[in-house]
Enzyme design. Structure first.
Site, PDB file in Angstrom:
ATOM      1  N   LEU A 221     -16.545 -14.793  -8.172  1.00 53.70           N
ATOM      2  CA  LEU A 221     -17.398 -15.983  -8.141  1.00 53.70           C
ATOM      3  C   LEU A 221     -16.621 -17.190  -8.656  1.00 53.70           C
ATOM      4  CD1 LEU A 221     -21.021 -14.973  -9.296  1.00 53.70           C
ATOM      5  CD2 LEU A 221     -20.232 -15.624  -7.012  1.00 53.70           C
TER       6      LEU A 221
ATOM      7  N   CYS B 269      -4.857  -9.980   3.280  1.00 55.79           N
ATOM      8  CA  CYS B 269      -6.007  -9.156   3.682  1.00 55.79           C
ATOM      9  C   CYS B 269      -7.257  -9.926   4.086  1.00 55.79           C
ATOM     10  CB  CYS B 269      -6.358  -8.182   2.554  1.00 55.79           C
ATOM     11  SG  CYS B 269      -5.071  -6.964   2.309  1.00 55.79           S
TER      12      CYS B 269
ATOM     13  N   VAL C 110       0.828  -1.202   0.000  1.00 55.04           N
ATOM     14  CA  VAL C 110       0.000   0.000   0.000  1.00 55.04           C
ATOM     15  C   VAL C 110       0.867   1.258   0.000  1.00 55.04           C
ATOM     16  CG1 VAL C 110      -1.655   1.321   1.392  1.00 55.04           C
ATOM     17  CG2 VAL C 110      -1.976  -1.128   1.079  1.00 55.04           C
TER      18      VAL C 110
HETATM   19  C1  UDX Z   1      -7.901  -8.104  -1.596  1.00 55.23           C
HETATM   20  C2  UDX Z   1      -8.969  -7.131  -2.126  1.00 55.23           C
HETATM   21  O1  UDX Z   1      -9.375  -7.551  -3.438  1.00 55.23           O
HETATM   22  C3  UDX Z   1      -8.427  -5.709  -2.149  1.00 55.23           C
HETATM   23  O2  UDX Z   1      -9.458  -4.813  -2.542  1.00 55.23           O
HETATM   24  C4  UDX Z   1      -7.935  -5.341  -0.756  1.00 55.23           C
HETATM   25  O3  UDX Z   1      -7.384  -4.047  -0.736  1.00 55.23           O
HETATM   26  C5  UDX Z   1      -6.897  -6.341  -0.278  1.00 55.23           C
HETATM   27  O4  UDX Z   1      -7.457  -7.666  -0.310  1.00 55.23           O
HETATM   28  P1  UDX Z   1      -5.728  -9.294  -2.590  1.00 55.23           P
HETATM   29  O5  UDX Z   1      -5.595  -9.950  -1.253  1.00 55.23           O
HETATM   30  O6  UDX Z   1      -4.525  -8.721  -3.229  1.00 55.23           O
HETATM   31  O7  UDX Z   1      -6.822  -8.122  -2.524  1.00 55.23           O
HETATM   32  O8  UDX Z   1      -6.268 -10.400  -3.614  1.00 55.23           O
HETATM   33  P2  UDX Z   1      -7.618 -10.765  -4.378  1.00 55.23           P
HETATM   34  O9  UDX Z   1      -7.367 -10.711  -5.820  1.00 55.23           O
HETATM   35  O10 UDX Z   1      -8.776 -10.046  -3.875  1.00 55.23           O
HETATM   36  O11 UDX Z   1      -7.742 -12.311  -3.966  1.00 55.23           O
HETATM   37  C6  UDX Z   1      -7.804 -12.713  -2.608  1.00 55.23           C
HETATM   38  C7  UDX Z   1      -7.951 -14.209  -2.507  1.00 55.23           C
HETATM   39  O12 UDX Z   1      -9.234 -14.614  -2.960  1.00 55.23           O
HETATM   40  C8  UDX Z   1      -6.944 -15.012  -3.338  1.00 55.23           C
HETATM   41  O13 UDX Z   1      -6.460 -16.088  -2.565  1.00 55.23           O
HETATM   42  C9  UDX Z   1      -7.748 -15.512  -4.517  1.00 55.23           C
HETATM   43  O14 UDX Z   1      -7.264 -16.728  -5.027  1.00 55.23           O
HETATM   44  C10 UDX Z   1      -9.125 -15.697  -3.889  1.00 55.23           C
HETATM   45  N1  UDX Z   1     -10.237 -15.596  -4.842  1.00 55.23           N
HETATM   46  C11 UDX Z   1     -10.501 -14.424  -5.475  1.00 55.23           C
HETATM   47  C12 UDX Z   1     -11.057 -16.708  -5.060  1.00 55.23           C
HETATM   48  O15 UDX Z   1     -10.848 -17.784  -4.486  1.00 55.23           O
HETATM   49  N2  UDX Z   1     -12.110 -16.571  -5.936  1.00 55.23           N
HETATM   50  C13 UDX Z   1     -12.383 -15.421  -6.581  1.00 55.23           C
HETATM   51  O16 UDX Z   1     -13.358 -15.392  -7.343  1.00 55.23           O
HETATM   52  C14 UDX Z   1     -11.547 -14.305  -6.359  1.00 55.23           C
END
Ligand code: UDX
Length: 447
Positions: free
Chosen positions: A266, A276, A15
């Site tokens: 989804l 996060c 960030v």
């Molecule tokens: C997230 C939020 O998207 C962001 O807005 C916030 O500021 C920080 O947390 P990030 O942790 O970088 O961002 O990754 P993100 O792309 O959101 O994915 C998070 C997790 O969810 C990953 O492990 C990903 O594999 C999983 N995921 C995401 C799923 O399992 N299915 C999905 O459809 C989307």
């Protein structure tokens, strides 16, 4: 502050660095402080301290032009030399799920001490994710105590959460969906708004002005909503697995076409990891509990996510009879593609359970191998290629959906593995094609 304001950033994780480089790349004069000497040395040489697509070029350009400089510590100097100070330090989890405010408190102390020396008005902006009430009841009193000055009169205090995703962090900073500005007084809020209007001009995203605690809650509510969406589709995946012929991917595609639902987040699979979602869902639960409310929906979100690694290991056991002495190939270690970050990565509980069951694990990831070595040491083997990872394997679990894994064919798995058994944990392979040639199973696919 009629000319372009000068900015300091305390804490250069994802960030902080994206904020610093984003502003510096658009001509603002930025000072980035961190206590980590190695990080700051790298930044001053124009090298990002972590893997993040798109940031390298802008960072080295900004350092060369002199719009960005890194300081080890020296918060007082950073505050003295600038008009706004962003606080982007880490807020790690405590064992009870609440957040550890050590770094936030020390940043507030340093800002307060610096403000004691400063005569000009200054604005502190909290960007770290902190639970509702923190900026008002923890940060504000510390700055007032240390500076001997009054919030709203001598300095301003805002809370401006960041919504960037790792892997596209820099692009997300430059193209925000919305800007949330919580403020203690509207004067400070308006000044931060003016900064963003200038920064994003001519395409300024919607700006929401609100109170400090509402801004803090917006961040948690957004992440909890996305995490819940993922656990929701993984619940549907669990149901699909019981119904012959059902496929969660088709269910999600059709659901996503409903504008009220939307297609993003989804993707059923092994669930969410990263720095996060797991931490923020836990913190929101702990914060609600502290206020006397049990958020049952969020408990369910967490429980569904927790069980997915167990599910995939059981699937592997079903295929092989026993895991003892079996060689399991793990494709993908990072918590998601395009990052080397393994914080709360799904690969960790999966590998630990496989090891506990007596399996031998061989893992491959295009960029996270070094991170993995620090976690698993010599308890697993590391391959330098996909083929090396699959060699002699009894079963392969696809854990992270890196683009290079999507290109693999059933023949490739057949040619390289001892037993061609594949579990698609991220739904990247076409079941029709793969089922014809391998023992193929996937999350959310009825038999
Ligand atoms: C997230 C939020 O998207 C962001 O807005 C916030 O500021 C920080 O947390 P990030 O942790 O970088 O961002 O990754 P993100 O792309 O959101 O994915 C998070 C997790 O969810 C990953 O492990 C990903 O594999 C999983 N995921 C995401 C799923 O399992 N299915 C999905 O459809 C989307």
């Amino acid at each position: 502050m009629s000319k372009r304001p000068k900015i300091s950033v305390i804490g250069v994780g994802y960030v902080g660095l994206c904020t610093a480089v984003g502003l510096a790349s658009r001509g603002y004069s930025v000072v980035a402080c961190d206590i980590d000497v190695e990080k700051i040395n790298k930044i001053n040489r124009g090298i990002p301290p972590f893997f993040e697509p798109g940031i390298q070029e802008k960072l080295s350009e900004s350092v060369q032009k002199g719009t960005l400089k890194g300081l080890v510590g020296e918060t007082d100097r950073a505050v003295m030399e600038t008009d706004f100070t962003y606080v982007a330090v880490g807020t790690p989890s405590n064992s009870d799920g609440s957040i550890d405010l050590t770094y936030i408190k020390s940043a507030a102390v340093n800002i307060g001490k610096a403000l004691k020396q400063k005569t000009d008005y200054h604005i502190a902006i909290i960007k770290s994710t902190v639970v509702p009430g923190t900026t008002q009841s923890v940060v504000l009193p510390i700055i007032e105590r240390e500076s001997g000055k009054k919030c709203d009169v001598d300095f301003g205090l805002c809370m401006n959460p960041e919504f960037l995703r790792q892997g596209s962090a820099f692009q997300d900073t430059l193209n925000a969906d919305r800007i949330v500005i919580g403020s203690h007084d509207t004067q400070a809020g308006r000044r931060v708004e003016a900064l963003y209007c200038e920064f994003y001009s001519p395409q300024v995203p919607p700006i929401i002005q609100t109170t400090l605690s509402t801004a803090e809650l917006i961040k948690y509510a957004s992440n909890a909503m996305l995490a819940t969406k993922i656990s929701f589709i993984n619940t549907i995946a669990n149901i699909c697995e019981k119904i012959p012929g059902a496929d969660v991917q088709v269910v999600a595609e059709a659901m996503g076409l409903d504008k009220r639902i939307g297609s993003q987040f989804l993707d059923a699979g092994l669930g969410y990891g990263g720095s996060c979602f797991p931490k923020d869902v836990k913190a929101l639960i702990a914060c609600s509990e502290a206020f006397g409310y049990t958020p049952e929906l969020l408990d369910a979100t967490e429980n569904v996510n927790k069980k997915l690694p167990i599910k995939v290991v059981n699937l592997c056991r079903q295929q092989l009879g026993t895991l003892k002495g079996k060689q399991i190939a793990i494709l993908g270690l990072a918590f998601k593609p395009n990052t080397d970050d393994m914080r709360e990565a799904r690969a960790i509980p999966i590998i630990n359970q496989l090891l506990e069951a007596g399996a031998c694990v061989v893992a491959y990831d295009p960029v996270a191998l070094l991170t993995a070595k620090a976690i698993f040491k010599d308890s697993i083997c590391y391959a330098n290629s996909i083929a090396g990872c699959l060699k002699d394997a009894d079963c392969c679990i696809l854990v992270t959906e890196w683009p290079e894994f999507k290109k693999l064919t059933p023949d490739f798995f057949n040619a390289n593995m001892k037993q061609p058994i594949l579990i698609d944990g991220r739904r990247i392979y076409d079941p029709q094609k793969f089922r014809k040639k391998l023992k193929f199973s996937a999350i959310g696919l009825g038999q």
